[in-house]
Motif scaffolding. Sequence first.
Motif, PDB file in Angstrom:
ATOM      1  N   ASN A  37       0.631  -0.777  -0.173  1.00 22.27           N
ATOM      2  CA  ASN A  37       0.138   0.403  -0.173  1.00 22.27           C
ATOM      3  C   ASN A  37       0.971   1.016   0.034  1.00 22.27           C
ATOM      4  O   ASN A  37       2.188   1.072   0.229  1.00 22.27           O
ATOM      5  N   THR A  41       2.362  -0.166   4.543  1.00 23.45           N
ATOM      6  CA  THR A  41       1.272  -1.692   4.888  1.00 23.45           C
ATOM      7  C   THR A  41       1.288  -2.590   3.929  1.00 23.45           C
ATOM      8  O   THR A  41       1.427  -2.098   2.379  1.00 23.45           O
ATOM      9  N   ASP A  43      -0.658  -5.469   1.930  1.00 25.08           N
ATOM     10  CA  ASP A  43      -2.417  -6.285   2.302  1.00 25.08           C
ATOM     11  C   ASP A  43      -2.223  -7.564   1.845  1.00 25.08           C
ATOM     12  O   ASP A  43      -1.876  -7.624   0.603  1.00 25.08           O
ATOM     13  N   GLY A  45      -4.260 -11.072   0.684  1.00 25.34           N
ATOM     14  CA  GLY A  45      -5.717 -11.639   1.093  1.00 25.34           C
ATOM     15  C   GLY A  45      -5.762 -13.201  -0.208  1.00 25.34           C
ATOM     16  O   GLY A  45      -4.396 -13.672   0.125  1.00 25.34           O
ATOM     17  N   THR A  97      -6.146  -7.969  11.673  1.00 30.52           N
ATOM     18  CA  THR A  97      -7.156  -8.399  11.014  1.00 30.52           C
ATOM     19  C   THR A  97      -8.414  -7.548  10.307  1.00 30.52           C
ATOM     20  O   THR A  97      -8.814  -6.487  11.426  1.00 30.52           O
ATOM     21  N   THR A 101     -13.503  -5.304   3.758  1.00 34.67           N
ATOM     22  CA  THR A 101     -12.456  -4.902   3.299  1.00 34.67           C
ATOM     23  C   THR A 101     -12.244  -4.719   2.257  1.00 34.67           C
ATOM     24  O   THR A 101     -11.864  -6.269   1.755  1.00 34.67           O
ATOM     25  N   PRO A 104      -7.045  -7.130  -2.127  1.00 34.76           N
ATOM     26  CA  PRO A 104      -5.903  -6.303  -2.482  1.00 34.76           C
ATOM     27  C   PRO A 104      -5.260  -6.933  -3.622  1.00 34.76           C
ATOM     28  O   PRO A 104      -4.742  -6.418  -4.917  1.00 34.76           O
ATOM     29  N   VAL A 114      -9.140  -9.126   4.636  1.00 36.75           N
ATOM     30  CA  VAL A 114      -7.174  -8.877   4.118  1.00 36.75           C
ATOM     31  C   VAL A 114      -6.775  -8.461   5.510  1.00 36.75           C
ATOM     32  O   VAL A 114      -7.009  -8.655   7.262  1.00 36.75           O
ATOM     33  N   ARG A 116      -3.572  -7.602   7.424  1.00 42.56           N
ATOM     34  CA  ARG A 116      -2.713  -6.007   7.171  1.00 42.56           C
ATOM     35  C   ARG A 116      -1.298  -6.258   7.868  1.00 42.56           C
ATOM     36  O   ARG A 116      -1.541  -5.850   8.935  1.00 42.56           O
TER      37      ARG A 116
END
Length: 139
Positions: A37, A41, A43, A45, A97, A101, A104, A114, A116
Amino acid sequence: MPFTDHERAYLDAQHIGRLATTGPRGPQTRPVGFKLNTDGTVDIGGIRLSSTRKYRNIRERPDTEVSFIVDDLEPDGPGAIAPGWGRGVEIRGRAETLTDTDPPLAPGAFSREVIRIHPRRIISWNLDPAAPELRGRTA
């Protein structure tokens, strides 16, 4: 931004990494899809992510840190730093968690949960021609 330009370019070009979590029977490492990101961060998935052990490990142990690694063998070619040698980035940090959302990757295929990662420590190697050696730092 905790990542160097070389680390960001490398991570943006990759699609699969390995996430290590700690569960009731010890460490677990699994391949995962991810996205870096803009805020630094990461992500992660997956399909039915909330039903996986890695997701439950993080949800059940919110203060436990994780390790996430993305690496490969550097191909030969112009600009290669260490052809045929490994290169990559390890990210250590706190994971959380998230539910409901956008995933990604693979919207419609990946679930709306997700993981993160908030980086605390970053270690990279063979990504920067000016500093190819193993480099670690606090994020």
